[in-house]
Design a protein around this motif. Structure first.
Motif, PDB file in Angstrom:
ATOM      1  N   GLU A   1       2.613   6.500  10.066  1.00  0.00           N
ATOM      2  CA  GLU A   1       1.776   6.893   9.376  1.00  0.00           C
ATOM      3  C   GLU A   1       1.136   8.015  10.711  1.00  0.00           C
ATOM      4  O   GLU A   1       0.898   8.058  11.677  1.00  0.00           O
ATOM      5  CB  GLU A   1       0.653   6.504   9.291  1.00  0.00           C
ATOM      6  CG  GLU A   1      -0.268   7.215   8.306  1.00  0.00           C
ATOM      7  CD  GLU A   1      -1.689   6.434   7.911  1.00  0.00           C
ATOM      8  OE1 GLU A   1      -2.761   6.906   7.555  1.00  0.00           O
ATOM      9  OE2 GLU A   1      -1.772   5.152   8.193  1.00  0.00           O
ATOM     10  N   GLN A   2       1.642   9.080  10.347  1.00  0.00           N
ATOM     11  CA  GLN A   2       1.191  10.428  10.790  1.00  0.00           C
ATOM     12  C   GLN A   2      -0.496  11.323  10.768  1.00  0.00           C
ATOM     13  O   GLN A   2      -0.673  10.820   9.898  1.00  0.00           O
ATOM     14  CB  GLN A   2       2.076  12.019  10.900  1.00  0.00           C
ATOM     15  CG  GLN A   2       3.277  11.259  11.441  1.00  0.00           C
ATOM     16  CD  GLN A   2       3.949  12.623  11.001  1.00  0.00           C
ATOM     17  OE1 GLN A   2       4.152  13.525  10.669  1.00  0.00           O
ATOM     18  NE2 GLN A   2       5.421  12.451  11.872  1.00  0.00           N
ATOM     19  N   THR A   3      -0.942  11.670  12.025  1.00  0.00           N
ATOM     20  CA  THR A   3      -2.617  11.967  11.886  1.00  0.00           C
ATOM     21  C   THR A   3      -2.037  13.476  10.920  1.00  0.00           C
ATOM     22  O   THR A   3      -1.224  14.079  11.617  1.00  0.00           O
ATOM     23  CB  THR A   3      -3.014  11.804  13.069  1.00  0.00           C
ATOM     24  OG1 THR A   3      -4.426  12.803  13.189  1.00  0.00           O
ATOM     25  CG2 THR A   3      -2.157  13.261  13.758  1.00  0.00           C
TER      26      THR A   3
ATOM     27  N   THR B   1      -3.965   4.871   1.312  1.00  0.00           N
ATOM     28  CA  THR B   1      -1.851   5.416   1.972  1.00  0.00           C
ATOM     29  C   THR B   1      -1.515   4.397   1.465  1.00  0.00           C
ATOM     30  O   THR B   1      -2.337   3.077   1.735  1.00  0.00           O
ATOM     31  CB  THR B   1      -2.371   5.432   3.710  1.00  0.00           C
ATOM     32  OG1 THR B   1      -3.698   6.323   4.117  1.00  0.00           O
ATOM     33  CG2 THR B   1      -0.632   5.531   4.104  1.00  0.00           C
ATOM     34  N   VAL B   2      -0.190   4.611   0.724  1.00  0.00           N
ATOM     35  CA  VAL B   2       0.112   4.079  -0.099  1.00  0.00           C
ATOM     36  C   VAL B   2       1.345   3.831   0.659  1.00  0.00           C
ATOM     37  O   VAL B   2       2.109   4.601   0.841  1.00  0.00           O
ATOM     38  CB  VAL B   2       0.459   4.320  -0.824  1.00  0.00           C
ATOM     39  CG1 VAL B   2       1.770   3.343  -2.234  1.00  0.00           C
ATOM     40  CG2 VAL B   2      -1.149   4.022  -2.354  1.00  0.00           C
TER      41      VAL B   2
ATOM     42  N   VAL C   1       3.458   6.785   2.545  1.00  0.00           N
ATOM     43  CA  VAL C   1       4.535   7.389   3.295  1.00  0.00           C
ATOM     44  C   VAL C   1       5.268   5.975   3.187  1.00  0.00           C
ATOM     45  O   VAL C   1       5.563   5.633   2.237  1.00  0.00           O
ATOM     46  CB  VAL C   1       3.899   6.723   4.629  1.00  0.00           C
ATOM     47  CG1 VAL C   1       2.848   8.008   5.059  1.00  0.00           C
ATOM     48  CG2 VAL C   1       3.214   5.261   4.470  1.00  0.00           C
ATOM     49  N   GLU C   2       6.816   6.517   3.910  1.00  0.00           N
ATOM     50  CA  GLU C   2       7.648   5.218   3.575  1.00  0.00           C
ATOM     51  C   GLU C   2       8.333   4.103   4.775  1.00  0.00           C
ATOM     52  O   GLU C   2       7.491   3.961   5.232  1.00  0.00           O
ATOM     53  CB  GLU C   2       9.515   5.698   3.940  1.00  0.00           C
ATOM     54  CG  GLU C   2       9.457   7.671   2.455  1.00  0.00           C
ATOM     55  CD  GLU C   2      11.219   8.054   3.581  1.00  0.00           C
ATOM     56  OE1 GLU C   2      11.479   7.777   4.523  1.00  0.00           O
ATOM     57  OE2 GLU C   2      11.593   8.248   2.043  1.00  0.00           O
ATOM     58  N   GLU C   3       8.402   3.342   4.179  1.00  0.00           N
ATOM     59  CA  GLU C   3       8.604   1.755   4.616  1.00  0.00           C
ATOM     60  C   GLU C   3       9.203   2.070   6.144  1.00  0.00           C
ATOM     61  O   GLU C   3       9.806   2.650   6.405  1.00  0.00           O
ATOM     62  CB  GLU C   3       9.275   0.562   3.798  1.00  0.00           C
ATOM     63  CG  GLU C   3       8.568   0.405   2.843  1.00  0.00           C
ATOM     64  CD  GLU C   3      10.154  -0.502   1.957  1.00  0.00           C
ATOM     65  OE1 GLU C   3       9.543  -1.677   0.701  1.00  0.00           O
ATOM     66  OE2 GLU C   3      10.930  -0.121   2.219  1.00  0.00           O
TER      67      GLU C   3
END
Length: 354
Positions: free
Chosen positions: A323-325, A279-280, A317-319
């Protein structure tokens, strides 16, 4: 081995004859040893075949039907090999345990009990003992063969285990334990041979050593069986592997000199194949084309730095965005709503039964 006693009681005499014939026990032990050796050879052969077959099959490329590859085939092979190890250890322990207790009782308790019984009749009695010792023990030259077997089997164990650790292969690790068992068995044989030339009766060393080996086999078999089962139920990557992946991924992100950060590292172990998930976090406004290039670089560097990586899946994911499951959390409530809706459809109109 036979012993006889003649006792005189002032005008009458009676004889006590103790006949310790180990012929039957010796032949029975040899028969049991032959069966155990045949079983051990068979399990070694099956283990080698399963290891070679599953390791080569697990390296096949993923297909549409098996998108994660065939690594679980190796996990199944590991389960089979380790189960053989566990069952063999239990059978060995059952056999060795019986003989160990029998040998220890005969060596340390039976003679002592006879000595006490003789002492009870010792007052005013004359004793004549005749003991015949014809067991000279095993040939000392066999010790050299046992020592050579220890060195060879231990080298095979170390070499196989080295490859198993490098490839993170549980089936190779299970197969390596078979070589360690052979090495430990040779150690027991060497101790028995050596002890027979320094002790009056060292026959108890062999069954007791076999019992200790069986305990080690059961411990190793249980550990490898548990590891194989956890792989089959999709256990996550261990801390060491995740650390290696994290280090390689952060190295790849640092090369871009952008505001990129690694939020999480996960994945699965499928045989010797590692399926990594990253995840980045990227800056707001990053385009799809930019994320595609980042993903390509991550896959290339992580795959080169970490051995066993088969797949690298990247999620962006954006700053500042949580984070969504990926899991559907309301699945159970949706099923409940469907059942309730189905029940309402079967209710009669107007609330009256027809």
């Amino acid at each position: 081995m036979a012993s006889s006693q003649q006792r005189d009681h002032g005008g009458h005499s009676h004889g006590h004859h103790h006949h310790h014939d180990n012929t039957y026990l010796t032949s029975k032990n040899k028969a049991d040893a032959g069966i155990a050796d045949a079983f051990h050879s068979l399990t070694d052969l099956i283990s080698d075949i399963m290891t070679l077959a599953t390791v080569s099959f697990a390296l096949k490329k993923p297909t549409e039907r098996f998108p994660n590859g065939y690594g679980k085939i190796e996990s199944m092979g590991s389960l089979g090999v380790s189960s053989l190890l566990l069952v063999g250890g239990l059978l060995m322990g059952d056999l060795s345990g019986y003989h160990a207790l029998d040998a220890l009782y005969a060596q340390f308790f039976l003679d002592h009990a006879e000595a006490l019984a003789h002492a009870a009749h010792g007052h005013g009695h004359g004793h004549g003992h005749s003991h015949s010792h014809t067991d000279l023990g095993p040939n000392v030259n066999a010790a050299w063969l046992a020592a050579a077997s220890i060195l060879i089997k231990e080298w095979l164990y170390q070499a196989t285990m080295k490859v198993a650790k490098e490839r993170k292969s549980s089936v190779l690790a299970s197969n390596a334990v078979h070589h360690r068992i052979d090495s430990l068995t040779a150690v027991v044989a060497l101790a028995s041979i050596t002890g027979s030339h320094f002790l009056d009766n060292a026959s108890w060393l062999d069954p007791v050593g076999g019992l200790l080996v069986s305990i080690m086999v059961i411990t190793a078999g249980f550990g490898n069986t548990r590891a194989a089962l956890t792989e089959l139920v999709d256990v996550g990557l261990d801390d060491e592997v995740r650390g290696d992946i994290k280090e390689a991924a952060e190295k790849a992100l640092a090369l871009r000199q952008e505001r990129l950060s690694l939020r999480g590292v996960g994945g699965l172990k499928s045989g010797q194949n590692l399926l990594a998930e990253l995840t980045v976090e990227v800056p707001v406004g990053t385009t799809v084309a930019q994320t595609a290039r980042i993903e390509e670089e991550l896959r290339e560097i992580v795959g080169a730095e970490v051995r066993g990586i088969r797949r690298v899946k990247v999620r962006f994911v954006e700053e500042g965005v949580a984070e969504q499951t990926e899991f559907v959390e309301k699945e159970q409530s949706l099923e409940l709503e469907k059942h309730e809706h189905h029940d309402h459809d079967h209710e009669p109109k107007g609330g009256k039964a027809l």
